[in-house]
Design an enzyme around this catalytic site. Sequence first.
Site, PDB file in Angstrom:
ATOM      1  N   SER A  37      38.833  22.236 -48.860  1.00  0.00           N
ATOM      2  CA  SER A  37      39.371  22.830 -47.331  1.00  0.00           C
ATOM      3  C   SER A  37      38.402  22.369 -46.230  1.00  0.00           C
ATOM      4  CB  SER A  37      39.345  24.503 -47.448  1.00  0.00           C
ATOM      5  OG  SER A  37      40.061  24.672 -46.187  1.00  0.00           O
TER       6      SER A  37
ATOM      7  N   ASP B 249      51.215  22.655 -48.847  1.00  0.00           N
ATOM      8  CA  ASP B 249      50.063  23.120 -48.532  1.00  0.00           C
ATOM      9  C   ASP B 249      50.400  24.082 -47.067  1.00  0.00           C
ATOM     10  OD1 ASP B 249      47.544  24.182 -47.320  1.00  0.00           O
ATOM     11  OD2 ASP B 249      46.423  22.751 -48.429  1.00  0.00           O
TER      12      ASP B 249
ATOM     13  N   HIS C  18      47.543  26.267 -51.273  1.00  0.00           N
ATOM     14  CA  HIS C  18      46.146  25.732 -50.616  1.00  0.00           C
ATOM     15  C   HIS C  18      44.989  26.136 -51.554  1.00  0.00           C
ATOM     16  CE1 HIS C  18      43.389  24.475 -47.701  1.00  0.00           C
ATOM     17  NE2 HIS C  18      42.553  25.638 -47.566  1.00  0.00           N
TER      18      HIS C  18
END
Length: 572
Positions: free
Chosen positions: A229, A355, A384
């Site tokens: 991330s 995502d 995600h």
Amino acid sequence: MLEAVAEGESAVELLLRAAAMVPAERYVLAAIIVVSVFLYRFLELHVIGDILRGFRGGRVELTFHPVSEIYHRVASKCRSLHGRYLATPWLASPHLQTLFLGIYGMPPSFTYKRQLYTVRDGGTIALDWLLASDLEVVDGFISKDASTPLVVVVPGLTSDSAAAYAKHLVYSMASKGWNVVVCNHRGLGGVSITSDCFYNGGWTEDVREVIKYLHYRYPKSPLFCIGTSIGANIVVKYLGEEGENTPVAGAVSICSPWDLLIGDRFISRKLVQRIYDKALAIGLKGYAKLHQPILARLANWEGIKKSRSIREFDHHATCVIARYETVDTYYRRCSSASYVGNVSVPLLCINALDDPLCTREAIPWDECRANKNIVLATTPNGGHLAFFQGLTARRLWWVGATSEFLSALHDSSYMHGQKANDHVLHSSLESSIDKSPYVNLMEDGMVAAVTKDGPDSDGSPSNHAVDEEQLSNEAGGRRQNVVSALNHNEKASGVGNESPAGPTKQQGDDIHGNKLHEIIAPVKRSINQVTRYKGRSVWLLAYIAFVTSWPLLGSLAFITFRKKIRNPLRAK
């Protein structure tokens, strides 16, 4: 009906009477269908698509340079990257996968061993270790001469080593015989903020210093780095900043936002994305509340408390502390997409096209295709950081793909090797950030070095005195062991503690000589590069400079000599 019209009933009354004649079961069925269609679209379910594909899953699409050796010699050997990904049937939605990962995640059970590392500006970072030997019955420690691969994991926004996805990754790599360390962000992992510096989406200094320290401490261990991330954005940006000058042998980026400005626009576009935005803002405010005494002094605390989105939090906190002019300026300067072209390390990038946080619009497709060191893998589904597999959802697809890629890279001859002369010289003309033991945040948001540098403050991890206590476990290897890394106190004169009390004049001359050499060496190197590029280029540049500056220099010389000639004539 004609009788009802004759009696004077309106059309509305007739419609209501007809509706009353429909059985209630039909209305319930219609309501279920409408709600199902709405939820199917709102949650972006793909159950029907999976059924039509015969539950084979979506194909993994790879983007790479046509002559990339990293693909042909490394990624081509990874079955995960050349197959299909099928999400867990009862999690056939990016939102369900992301939500399930955040709430439950089914992480493996183990205990980290903690090392507290003090960086140059006084900040503290928690390094949480899981060694390959920790999964066995024996006590675990790392020898300085060990050649076992070492993986550095950089978590996402407001995440630490306790996150479910981090535990899945760490356990998978350690079970293959590799040593893993999670580099937690400042203020996370239960560690207090001990300086006036906070991390953000583009703060690469902590990762840079930790990687240098680990490479110095374990020089024979191949060093790999995995970012997830916002941690992936930091890792890719770091690799782009360093270029060839990094000890990292290979890296993996998982669900990187790539372009923070595009991500900011995306996360405020739809209702479901705005829900994520508010949820992340709540997490950021919780992080800020843990460190309220410092943030209240450095940032706009009242604005932080009222923040309802990531952008508002960045406006009142990140931009104030890091001194960015605007939030968009911060997003532009800290986006890793601008650094992809300079990545010189074998890099696997994994993104899900559905995502809900990091949009596909921000993926730098062309930049990844133009770089021979990068292989970009995209899947139609995954959410995600989720990518759950199997009926029990106990495995994450990207964890297996990452492990497979790094293992193939380690067994190949394409691991990146840091050039020996790249980290010898760090002058003010090259990188004042790496040279100085302390950093200041400038008004433009960039990091600059404090001018009072000691002769030994060249950015090497030798400035830190690290306890030699082994990373061992207690009670069968299941307790945390804290190892503190402390900085040497440097005097105002710039001489380290190990220097004698009265340095001789010869030592002072050597220091000045070294500094002069550090300043001149980059200039000489640049001139030599120009000379090698074209033999007569230096003389050509000198000729051009002489010709272009002659009119100005000739005019000044004519005026000067004319005045000198006139004065003697007047005197006569």
